[in-house]
Design an enzyme around this catalytic site. Structure first.
Site, PDB file in Angstrom:
ATOM      1  N   SER A 158       0.651  -1.352   0.104  1.00 40.23           N
ATOM      2  CA  SER A 158       0.206  -0.080  -0.221  1.00 40.23           C
ATOM      3  C   SER A 158       0.898   1.328  -0.046  1.00 40.23           C
ATOM      4  CB  SER A 158      -0.885   0.066   1.128  1.00 40.23           C
ATOM      5  OG  SER A 158      -1.490   1.159   1.440  1.00 40.23           O
TER       6      SER A 158
ATOM      7  N   TYR B 292      -1.878  -0.290  10.063  1.00 44.06           N
ATOM      8  CA  TYR B 292      -2.224  -0.923   8.734  1.00 44.06           C
ATOM      9  C   TYR B 292      -0.712  -0.611   7.953  1.00 44.06           C
ATOM     10  CZ  TYR B 292      -3.819  -0.996   3.739  1.00 44.06           C
ATOM     11  OH  TYR B 292      -4.050  -1.422   2.517  1.00 44.06           O
TER      12      TYR B 292
HETATM   13  N1  LIG Z   1      -8.433  -0.512  -2.677  1.00 41.35           N
HETATM   14  C1  LIG Z   1      -7.356   0.570  -2.520  1.00 41.35           C
HETATM   15  O1  LIG Z   1      -7.421   1.638  -2.637  1.00 41.35           O
HETATM   16  C2  LIG Z   1      -6.044  -0.431  -1.974  1.00 41.35           C
HETATM   17  C3  LIG Z   1      -4.884   0.630  -1.567  1.00 41.35           C
HETATM   18  C4  LIG Z   1      -3.817   0.180  -0.986  1.00 41.35           C
HETATM   19  C5  LIG Z   1      -3.670  -1.277  -0.718  1.00 41.35           C
HETATM   20  N2  LIG Z   1      -4.872  -2.049  -1.044  1.00 41.35           N
HETATM   21  C6  LIG Z   1      -4.527  -3.548  -0.687  1.00 41.35           C
HETATM   22  O2  LIG Z   1      -5.086  -4.127  -1.720  1.00 41.35           O
HETATM   23  C7  LIG Z   1      -5.564  -5.301  -1.541  1.00 41.35           C
HETATM   24  C8  LIG Z   1      -7.290  -5.690  -1.940  1.00 41.35           C
HETATM   25  O3  LIG Z   1      -7.858  -4.410  -1.530  1.00 41.35           O
HETATM   26  P1  LIG Z   1      -9.204  -4.266  -1.656  1.00 41.35           P
HETATM   27  O4  LIG Z   1      -9.596  -2.735  -2.013  1.00 41.35           O
HETATM   28  O5  LIG Z   1      -9.687  -5.177  -2.798  1.00 41.35           O
HETATM   29  O6  LIG Z   1      -9.956  -4.564  -0.161  1.00 41.35           O
HETATM   30  P2  LIG Z   1     -11.184  -5.532  -0.013  1.00 41.35           P
HETATM   31  O7  LIG Z   1     -11.545  -5.483   1.558  1.00 41.35           O
HETATM   32  O8  LIG Z   1     -12.528  -5.243  -0.718  1.00 41.35           O
HETATM   33  O9  LIG Z   1     -10.701  -7.041  -0.389  1.00 41.35           O
HETATM   34  C9  LIG Z   1      -9.855  -7.883   0.720  1.00 41.35           C
HETATM   35  C10 LIG Z   1     -10.752  -9.170   0.684  1.00 41.35           C
HETATM   36  O10 LIG Z   1      -9.863 -10.046   1.558  1.00 41.35           O
HETATM   37  C11 LIG Z   1     -10.658 -10.718   2.527  1.00 41.35           C
HETATM   38  N3  LIG Z   1      -9.966 -10.969   3.717  1.00 41.35           N
HETATM   39  C12 LIG Z   1      -9.668 -10.195   4.844  1.00 41.35           C
HETATM   40  N4  LIG Z   1      -8.806 -11.046   5.710  1.00 41.35           N
HETATM   41  C13 LIG Z   1      -8.858 -12.256   5.187  1.00 41.35           C
HETATM   42  C14 LIG Z   1      -8.259 -13.568   5.836  1.00 41.35           C
HETATM   43  N5  LIG Z   1      -7.832 -13.389   6.913  1.00 41.35           N
HETATM   44  N6  LIG Z   1      -8.586 -14.687   5.056  1.00 41.35           N
HETATM   45  C15 LIG Z   1      -9.330 -14.646   3.860  1.00 41.35           C
HETATM   46  N7  LIG Z   1      -9.782 -13.531   3.289  1.00 41.35           N
HETATM   47  C16 LIG Z   1      -9.543 -12.374   3.889  1.00 41.35           C
HETATM   48  C17 LIG Z   1     -11.812  -9.902   2.721  1.00 41.35           C
HETATM   49  O11 LIG Z   1     -13.263 -10.397   3.018  1.00 41.35           O
HETATM   50  C18 LIG Z   1     -12.156  -9.058   1.346  1.00 41.35           C
HETATM   51  O12 LIG Z   1     -13.034  -9.578   0.554  1.00 41.35           O
HETATM   52  C19 LIG Z   1      -5.393  -5.509   0.099  1.00 41.35           C
HETATM   53  O13 LIG Z   1      -4.398  -6.095   0.395  1.00 41.35           O
HETATM   54  C20 LIG Z   1      -5.316  -4.145   0.506  1.00 41.35           C
HETATM   55  O14 LIG Z   1      -4.735  -3.615   1.856  1.00 41.35           O
HETATM   56  C21 LIG Z   1      -5.937  -1.581  -1.569  1.00 41.35           C
END
Ligand SMILES: NC(=O)c1ccc[n+]([C@@H]2O[C@H](COP(=O)([O-])OP(=O)(O)OC[C@H]3O[C@@H](n4cnc5c(N)ncnc54)[C@H](O)[C@@H]3O)[C@@H](O)[C@H]2O)c1
Length: 326
Positions: free
Chosen positions: A129, A154
């Site tokens: 991130s 985080y």
């Molecule tokens: N969306 C953004 O702007 C953004 C920015 C920086 C980093 N990220 C990273 O990208 C990745 C995806 O983000 P996203 O926006 O799709 O988030 P999201 O919350 O929509 O997707 C994450 C998924 O992981 C699942 N999850 C969480 N803990 C879990 C566990 N212990 N076991 C199994 N499943 C689990 C959740 O149910 C969820 O469906 C994440 O790692 C997030 O930290 C996203």
């Protein structure tokens, strides 16, 4: 390619699975559908993925070693990993810190171990991130910048994931690539993120909270551009020359830092409604500006984001309206 995608029911995971399936890959999805936000949105994303014959889904916690071993044993053909499951969100980490160590540190380690033990991992791609840059004031943020001073738990857990991955690339020669995502938005997006929160409040006639009195900039990145980057990276594992670890780390952003107020203006125009502004001070753990230096991913993978917010925001709002039957 047979790809194990964690966080398959999540925002970026859902779109990544769609793209991989469309080009004929086999996808093994994993997610435990955490209730961090509306689970029915995750279920709906999964129901669309289930339409593909090459998609299988496993509801499991990535931090559960026994459950993940069963999944790995049942899918010995998996040779690639896109590890996106995590407890996301800066603000939630102030009140639920253990959710972050559980999924982002223990869960990340379980995934690295699966990849190592398989003995046939061609590439392990995982989500980091832009939060790791903390209060860095040198812009744009570069992967060569020091990131030793996280300002949220985080961010600390995401940085830990990068460090653990490096050790696995070094010790066990697992080819890993970390992607530092910059504020991703688009259709099927997360209800806890700015675009969604703004649209929801505006439609309800409620005030929108604008932090730091609106004096914020973000490198907003459209989901289709992100997915092109993720898949492009997956296709280009780091080479192992026997000396340096097969390890890459990239920023993945739009390479344009936009004024938050311009972004909100586009949400208003696309909805055809004005927002009621509630200006708030800066939130603890939040940063004033993000901007991605994407030189490395452009050079190595040909990553080239093409969607400005003037195109991406209306596309998001179109989806938002149809999802909510507006
Ligand atoms: N969306 C953004 O702007 C953004 C920015 C920086 C980093 N990220 C990273 O990208 C990745 C995806 O983000 P996203 O926006 O799709 O988030 P999201 O919350 O929509 O997707 C994450 C998924 O992981 C699942 N999850 C969480 N803990 C879990 C566990 N212990 N076991 C199994 N499943 C689990 C959740 O149910 C969820 O469906 C994440 O790692 C997030 O930290 C996203």
């Amino acid at each position: 390619m047979s790809v194990l995608v964690t966080g398959a029911a999540g925002f970026i995971g859902y779109h990544t699975c769609q793209r991989l399936l469309e080009r004929g890959e086999t996808v093994v999805g994993v997610d435990n559908l955490t209730p961090y936000y509306d689970v029915s949105l995750k279920e709906l994303r999964l129901s669309r993925l289930a339409a593909h014959p090459n998609f299988t889904f496993n509801r499991a916690d990535i931090a559960d070693r026994a459950a993940m071993t069963v999944i790995a044993d049942a899918n010995p053909e998996v040779d690639s990993y896109v590890h996106l499951a995590a407890q996301a969100g800066v603000r939630h980490s102030l009140t639920a810190p253990h959710d972050y160590t559980h999924s982002n540190i223990e869960g990340h380690l379980v995934m690295l171990e699966l990849a190592r033990r398989s003995g046939r991992c061609r590439h392990f791609v995982y989500a980091s991130s832009s939060s790791v840059y903390g209060a860095n004031t040198k812009l744009p943020f570069s992967v060569d910048d020091r990131v030793d001073t996280p300002i949220s738990l985080y961010a600390a857990t995401k940085r830990a994931g990068e460090l653990m991955s490096h050790s696995y690339s070094h010790l066990f020669r697992v080819p890993t690539t970390g992607l530092r995502f910059f504020t991703v938005y688009g259709p099927w997006g997360r209800p806890d993120m700015a675009a969604y929160l703004f649209a929801q409040a505006i439609m309800a006639g409620e005030p929108i909270k604008v932090f730091n009195n609106g004096d914020m900039r973000r490198d907003f990145t459209y989901i289709d551009d992100i997915v092109s980057g993720v898949v492009g990276v997956l296709d280009n594992p780091p080479a192992d020359d026997g000396v340096s670890p097969p390890y890459h780390l990239y920023n993945i952003g739009n390479n344009r830092s936009e004024r938050l107020m311009d972004f909100i203006g586009l949400v208003e125009t696309s909805l055809g409604r004005k927002a009621i502004y509630q200006f708030e001070p800066m939130q603890p753990g939040d940063v004033k500006e993000t901007a991605a230096d994407i030189t490395a991913i452009q050079r190595d993978v040909g990553f080239a984001p093409t969607t400005p917010i003037s195109v991406g925001v209306p596309a998001f709002i179109d989806w938002f309206k149809s999802y909510h039957g507006l």
